[in-house]
Design a protein around this motif. Sequence first.
Motif, short mmCIF file in Angstrom:
data_model
loop_
_atom_site.label_atom_id
_atom_site.label_comp_id
_atom_site.label_asym_id
_atom_site.label_seq_id
_atom_site.Cartn_x
_atom_site.Cartn_y
_atom_site.Cartn_z
N SER A 254 0.99 -0.85 -0.11
CA SER A 254 0.04 -0.20 0.29
C SER A 254 0.70 1.35 -0.12
N THR A 255 0.40 2.40 -1.13
CA THR A 255 0.68 3.57 -1.07
C THR A 255 0.12 4.04 -0.56
N GLY A 256 -0.48 5.56 0.36
CA GLY A 256 -1.29 6.72 -0.04
C GLY A 256 -2.35 5.87 0.12
N SER A 257 -3.31 6.16 -0.41
CA SER A 257 -4.69 5.67 -0.78
C SER A 257 -4.51 4.93 -2.34
N LEU A 258 -3.25 4.14 -1.94
CA LEU A 258 -3.63 2.55 -3.53
C LEU A 258 -3.30 1.50 -2.27
N VAL A 259 -4.45 0.53 -2.06
CA VAL A 259 -3.68 -0.91 -1.67
C VAL A 259 -3.51 -1.50 -3.34
N ASP A 260 -2.81 -3.15 -3.32
CA ASP A 260 -2.08 -3.77 -3.61
C ASP A 260 -2.20 -5.06 -3.35
N ILE A 261 -3.24 -5.88 -3.51
CA ILE A 261 -3.84 -7.29 -2.83
C ILE A 261 -2.81 -8.33 -3.89
N VAL A 279 -11.48 -2.13 0.96
CA VAL A 279 -12.14 -1.05 0.90
C VAL A 279 -11.81 -0.27 2.08
N ALA A 280 -11.54 -0.70 3.32
CA ALA A 280 -11.92 0.32 4.19
C ALA A 280 -10.80 1.07 4.36
N THR A 281 -9.60 0.48 4.12
CA THR A 281 -8.26 1.05 4.69
C THR A 281 -8.44 2.21 3.57
N VAL A 282 -8.74 2.36 1.64
CA VAL A 282 -8.92 3.07 0.69
C VAL A 282 -9.49 4.45 1.76
N ARG A 283 -10.60 4.23 2.23
CA ARG A 283 -11.58 4.69 2.57
C ARG A 283 -11.22 5.90 3.45
N ASP A 284 -10.70 5.53 4.06
CA ASP A 284 -9.87 5.40 5.56
C ASP A 284 -8.80 6.55 5.25
N GLY A 327 0.84 -14.30 -10.79
CA GLY A 327 -0.58 -14.87 -10.41
C GLY A 327 -1.78 -13.69 -11.14
N MET A 328 -2.53 -12.64 -9.85
CA MET A 328 -3.39 -11.91 -9.93
C MET A 328 -3.29 -11.32 -8.42
N ARG A 329 -3.99 -9.78 -8.70
CA ARG A 329 -4.07 -9.16 -8.13
C ARG A 329 -4.79 -8.25 -7.64
N TRP A 330 -5.71 -7.54 -6.95
CA TRP A 330 -6.39 -6.61 -6.90
C TRP A 330 -6.19 -5.33 -6.57
N ARG A 331 -6.18 -4.06 -7.11
CA ARG A 331 -5.74 -2.38 -7.15
C ARG A 331 -6.87 -1.86 -6.69
N PHE A 332 -7.10 -1.53 -5.55
CA PHE A 332 -7.88 -0.67 -4.99
C PHE A 332 -7.02 0.51 -4.75
N ARG A 333 -8.62 1.70 -5.75
CA ARG A 333 -8.41 3.17 -5.24
C ARG A 333 -9.25 3.80 -4.96
N PRO A 334 -9.49 4.98 -5.15
CA PRO A 334 -10.51 6.00 -4.94
C PRO A 334 -12.21 6.42 -5.99
N ALA A 335 -12.38 5.89 -5.75
CA ALA A 335 -12.99 6.28 -7.32
C ALA A 335 -12.82 7.57 -7.53
N PRO A 336 -12.77 7.66 -8.76
CA PRO A 336 -13.06 8.86 -9.45
C PRO A 336 -14.52 10.15 -9.65
N PRO A 337 -14.08 10.74 -8.88
CA PRO A 337 -15.40 12.21 -8.82
C PRO A 337 -15.95 11.72 -9.32
N ARG A 338 -18.06 11.99 -9.42
CA ARG A 338 -19.27 11.54 -10.68
C ARG A 338 -18.63 13.11 -11.10
N ARG A 339 -18.97 12.91 -12.88
CA ARG A 339 -18.96 14.37 -13.40
C ARG A 339 -20.53 14.79 -13.21
N GLY A 340 -20.79 16.88 -13.19
CA GLY A 340 -22.04 16.58 -13.07
C GLY A 340 -22.41 16.88 -14.73
#
Length: 341
Positions: A254-261, A279-284, A327-340
């Motif tokens: 994990s680096t900042g709000s980016l998490v790889d598992i 998810v909880a880690t990135v949100r926090d 093998g396989m990994r998951w990458r977690f990051r904050p979702a981009p803000p929704r466009r208006g």
Amino acid sequence: MSRRVGPPPSAADPFAAATDRFRDDLTSLQLDDDAPLLLAVSGGADSMAMLALAHAAALPGGIAVATVDHRLRADAAAEAGLVADYSATLGVPHVTLTPADRIAGASIQAQARAARYALLADHARHIGAAAIATAHHVDDQAETFLMRAGRGSGLSGLGGVRTTTEINDARIVRPLLDWRRAELRAIVRRRDIPFVDDPSNRDPAHDRTRYRQLLDANEWLGPAQIARSAMALAEADANIRAMVDWAWRTRTISTGSLVDIDIDGLPRELLRRLARRGVATVRDRAGIAEPAFGEATNVEPLLDALADGRRASQSGVTVAAQGTRHGMRWRFRPAPPRRGH
């Protein structure tokens, strides 16, 4: 050489035997002997029996008593007064705790529980208590198991009430989880200890009351056996939590709000829990408060999407499945803000 005449005191006196048993149950919890134990006492038979047993056990750090008046019933203040009066006869300090804001609206029981533990935790810290003891017992455990099974709970929920846990940064212990409700009621009746019967315990509007009535009406549903199953599931849940901790330590970057598992070769239950933690880690770290997210949040659609190799979002976090040469990994990051629009 002297010879004992008659049985030892604990065998002759049922309350002495119960006190010895209670002391053993507390010893198994490995509490700090130098700090007081804060007893959460409502005035019901179960918690009043716990108070009597704890006082008789003469704990090295002593005991203190707290009663929470949620201000939901007119009789609650008088019930807190009953506990205060009995505590005074024992020479035990007592305090009545009341929420600053009145509880109203939906999920009153859940709100009351949250407020109760917050107040107890604050008071425990104020007096330097080793832990907060509640009077949950075998019958409570059986009711909780059936209630959660009826809601479709998973392994963690079916594990029921734990012997020890942490809520609001305070240690909570349940020394009576091997005791039956009838045993505790017999203690208060035989020793003429005052207690009250909370009318809400007979109100069928509450889920727990309906499951209690179900158990009472069907003797073949043995509370002790159901509670034993709950404890076995709690042990299995604890083992899986340890595996998840190991996987998180050894497979996560994990680096900042980016998490790889690295999720290669892991079973779905570990994936489910790792996804929640990711998810909880990135949100926090990203300071994401909305939408709400917790252990009860459904992550099955997220797992299904990732298993198909699709990117998905969960509670403000975007997760992508990525193949690597290992093998396989998951990458977690904050979702981009929704466009208006």
